[in-house]
Design a protein around this motif. Structure first.
Motif, mmCIF file in Angstrom:
data_model
loop_
_atom_site.group_PDB
_atom_site.id
_atom_site.type_symbol
_atom_site.label_atom_id
_atom_site.label_comp_id
_atom_site.label_asym_id
_atom_site.label_seq_id
_atom_site.Cartn_x
_atom_site.Cartn_y
_atom_site.Cartn_z
ATOM 1 N N LEU A 44 0.740 -1.364 0.307
ATOM 2 C CA LEU A 44 0.120 -0.144 -0.051
ATOM 3 C C LEU A 44 1.131 0.984 -0.450
ATOM 4 O O LEU A 44 0.666 2.355 -0.864
ATOM 5 N N ARG A 45 1.896 1.194 0.795
ATOM 6 C CA ARG A 45 2.832 2.299 1.028
ATOM 7 C C ARG A 45 3.477 3.162 -0.222
ATOM 8 O O ARG A 45 3.559 3.430 -1.144
ATOM 9 N N ASP A 46 3.932 1.551 -1.338
ATOM 10 C CA ASP A 46 4.798 1.802 -2.483
ATOM 11 C C ASP A 46 3.375 2.100 -3.616
ATOM 12 O O ASP A 46 3.650 2.892 -3.829
ATOM 13 N N VAL A 47 2.444 1.996 -3.554
ATOM 14 C CA VAL A 47 1.409 2.324 -4.549
ATOM 15 C C VAL A 47 1.134 3.569 -4.462
ATOM 16 O O VAL A 47 1.509 4.294 -5.545
ATOM 17 N N VAL A 48 1.330 3.960 -3.188
ATOM 18 C CA VAL A 48 0.792 5.767 -2.609
ATOM 19 C C VAL A 48 2.197 6.512 -2.880
ATOM 20 O O VAL A 48 2.228 7.526 -3.791
ATOM 21 N N ALA A 49 2.974 5.843 -2.860
ATOM 22 C CA ALA A 49 4.943 6.407 -3.018
ATOM 23 C C ALA A 49 4.524 6.492 -4.430
ATOM 24 O O ALA A 49 5.755 7.829 -4.888
ATOM 25 N N ARG A 54 -1.594 11.044 -6.615
ATOM 26 C CA ARG A 54 -2.780 11.134 -7.226
ATOM 27 C C ARG A 54 -3.489 9.762 -6.066
ATOM 28 O O ARG A 54 -4.770 10.244 -6.365
ATOM 29 N N VAL A 55 -2.691 8.956 -4.961
ATOM 30 C CA VAL A 55 -3.221 8.400 -4.934
ATOM 31 C C VAL A 55 -2.617 8.608 -2.707
ATOM 32 O O VAL A 55 -1.561 8.782 -2.471
#
Length: 172
Positions: A44-49, A54-55
């Motif tokens: 989840l942190r990777d997707v945000v980073a 955008r996320v």
């Protein structure tokens, strides 16, 4: 569980990672003692980073206290950490040491973070019970029964918790 402390607004986005103005929000109902939440955290942190703002990720407490004996006390301690702007510190410590979430451990994490250990355990931490309860009840109202449970912009996500799947789900 008592009334909400005046200095603890029940903003459902109070534990947010990423840009507060991100157009896409992933809400995770999670348990700090859950091994599946621990596995999802870096994804989840990777997707945000890697989303270029955008996320964002929002954590909501859903302690599975019947199967994880320290989940509720860890959630309460996390709220106490949050009062010092340090929620993610306890989040990360809990996932790094899920086998060490008893009161002495929580006190040590607080001390290491420069927080009075008496604020994160025992009677003092009960002031945060309404916040944890509000998250839990909100989860129940949306059919949450296990963790992690994700919602992307209000829609329950049922796919795999992998970077590629979540990136695809947050771009449509």
């Amino acid at each position: 569980m008592g009334s909400v402390p005046q200095d603890s607004p029940l903003d459902p986005h109070r534990h947010s990672y990423g840009s507060p103005t991100a157009p896409v929000t992933i809400v995770e109902f999670g348990d700090l003692e859950c091994p599946y939440c621990r596995a999802a955290a870096p994804v989840l942190r990777d997707v945000v980073a890697t989303s270029d703002g955008r996320v964002r990720l929002v954590w909501r407490h859903f302690p599975l206290f019947e199967v994880h004996p320290h989940a509720l006390t860890a959630a309460l301690a996390a709220e106490a950490f949050a009062a010092h702007g340090r929620f993610w510190d306890l989040h990360d410590a809990a996932f790094a040491h899920q086998d060490r979430l008893a009161d002495p451990d929580l006190r040590r994490y607080a001390s290491e973070a420069g927080i009075d250990p008496d604020e994160v355990v025992g009677e003092a931490v009960q002031r945060w019970a309404p916040a944890v309860e509000a998250d839990y009840l909100e989860g129940l109202s949306h059919g949450v029964g296990g963790t992690p449970t994700l919602f992307i912009d209000g829609t329950r996500y049922t796919g795999p918790i992998t970077p590629d799947a979540l990136r695809a789900a947050t771009t449509t």
